[in-house]
Design a protein around this motif. Structure first.
Motif, PDB file in Angstrom:
ATOM      1  N   ASP A 183     -38.105  24.207  14.719  1.00 15.64           N
ATOM      2  CA  ASP A 183     -38.882  25.221  15.411  1.00 15.64           C
ATOM      3  C   ASP A 183     -38.862  26.456  14.512  1.00 15.64           C
ATOM      4  O   ASP A 183     -37.853  27.134  14.397  1.00 15.64           O
ATOM      5  N   GLN A 185     -39.739  30.136  13.224  1.00 15.19           N
ATOM      6  CA  GLN A 185     -40.094  31.469  13.688  1.00 15.19           C
ATOM      7  C   GLN A 185     -40.132  32.405  12.488  1.00 15.19           C
ATOM      8  O   GLN A 185     -39.204  32.399  11.675  1.00 15.19           O
ATOM      9  N   TRP A 341     -33.813  24.829  14.706  1.00 17.58           N
ATOM     10  CA  TRP A 341     -34.728  25.969  14.629  1.00 17.58           C
ATOM     11  C   TRP A 341     -34.254  26.910  13.528  1.00 17.58           C
ATOM     12  O   TRP A 341     -33.090  26.888  13.111  1.00 17.58           O
TER      13      TRP A 341
END
Length: 350
Positions: A183, A185, A341
């Motif tokens: 994930d 970001q 992530w």
């Protein structure tokens, strides 16, 4: 250490497993805590543990969980294997009975697994390595010489053979054996196509990707099938490429590596969840060696130190980079311990 505190450490680890997406391992550890008081050779060893069961060096609950998983992977315990195949279909009573049976029926094997600390080969930690490799290549435009501390089986020494999906942008070779998709970001890293000029690693107990395949897989939590599949693919690659991993103290080895000049190459020293296992005195020596080598670094022979390590922020690791001769500390971001992530926050690579 009292038996009560040792059993409490199993509950502590169970909560950690839940937080890292392994509810079955959490149930398994709670079943162990409930059944160990029944006695037996394994229980005696666990409940009489002389060290700190929760320390990263001891990791007692994970040692025992790894031993049980090894029984399943090696086909030694059919009843346990049936439960591991579909843990959601099994209630806690049946799980506890199977665990208790294994503690008595495979005591010799489990006692062997208790003798040494876990060794992890989490391939998805390479998400930070790939991103940092592209950033460094964009910054220096030099080939990389890799030196990994705590390399284990060398799976994360081969990060340039994996692809990274950073929010839909793919980094890595077209024929990558794995595509890692955290994930993502933050802005994507620069695209720079790192070239590896040399690679080597060190571990107190390096694992052979063929001979030690069972050990490499057993410490991966059984209900995380995707992690197991990635590790199996990476082990096959390591068996083919055979990255050089020395059996030595990490800091002794590092001092030698830093003494070897690398003209025309960026020397990248890195580690992922390994530095914390080094004794304080060794950490101080390692830091001194890096600082001394950094003072000798030049624009033609720069040095970088990349660390993915736990810090005061719980639940994830800091991804930090130091580069010389600039003498610059760069906060690249934060990453989940298993690479699920990443919050990328690196500055532009100018």
């Amino acid at each position: 250490m009292t038996a009560e505190r040792i059993l409490a450490s199993f509950e502590d680890q169970a909560r950690a497993c839940n937080g890292l997406g392994s509810p079955f391992t959490a149930r398994l550890l709670r079943a162990l805590a409930a059944r160990l008081p029944q006695g037996g050779a394994v229980a005696d060893r666990v409940l009489g543990w002389p060290g700190d069961p929760s320390s990263v060096a001891d990791a007692l609950a994970i040692r025992l969980a790894g031993g049980l998983h090894a029984l399943v992977l090696s086909g030694q315990d059919a009843a346990l294997a049936e439960i591991y195949a579909d843990p959601a279909a099994v209630d806690d009573a049946r799980l506890g009975d199977a665990v208790e049976s294994a503690l008595f029926g495979h005591a010799g094997s489990l006692l062997d697994w208790l003798k040494s600390p876990p060794q992890t080969n989490e391939v998805r930690r390479s998400v930070g390595l790939i991103a940092a490799g592209h950033w460094l290549t964009a910054h220096y435009r030099l080939p990389l010489r890799l030196s990994e501390l705590g390399a284990s089986a060398g799976l994360n020494l081969l990060w340039d053979h994996y692809a990274l999906d950073a929010g839909g942008q793919i980094y890595g070779p077209a024929d990558a054996v794995l595509t890692l998709k955290p994930d993502w970001q933050g802005d994507p890293p620069p695209r720079a196509n790192p070239v590896i000029a040399a690679r080597a690693g060190v571990d107190l107990n390096p694992l052979d990707p063929v001979r030690d395949r069972l050990r490499s897989l057993a410490y991966i939590w059984a209900d995380q099938k995707d992690r197991l599949q990635r590790a199996e693919i990476a082990l096959l690659l390591a068996a083919k490429l055979r990255p050089q991993i020395a059996r030595a103290d990490a800091i002794d080895w590092l001092e030698v590596q830093l003494a070897v000049p690398s003209p025309g190459v960026l020397h990248l020293v890195y580690h992922t969840i390994a530095w914390q296992y080094f004794p304080n005195g060794h950490q101080a020596r390692g830091e001194a060696a890096l600082q001394a080598a950094g003072a000798r670094a030049t624009e033609a022979a720069p040095l970088a130190h990349l660390a993915m390590e736990a810090d005061d922020t719980s639940g994830s690791a800091a991804l930090t980079l130091r580069i010389w001769p600039e003498g610059r500390l760069i906060q690249l971001g934060r990453v989940d311990f298993h690479g699920r992530w990443i919050r990328w926050g690196a500055p532009a690579a100018t």
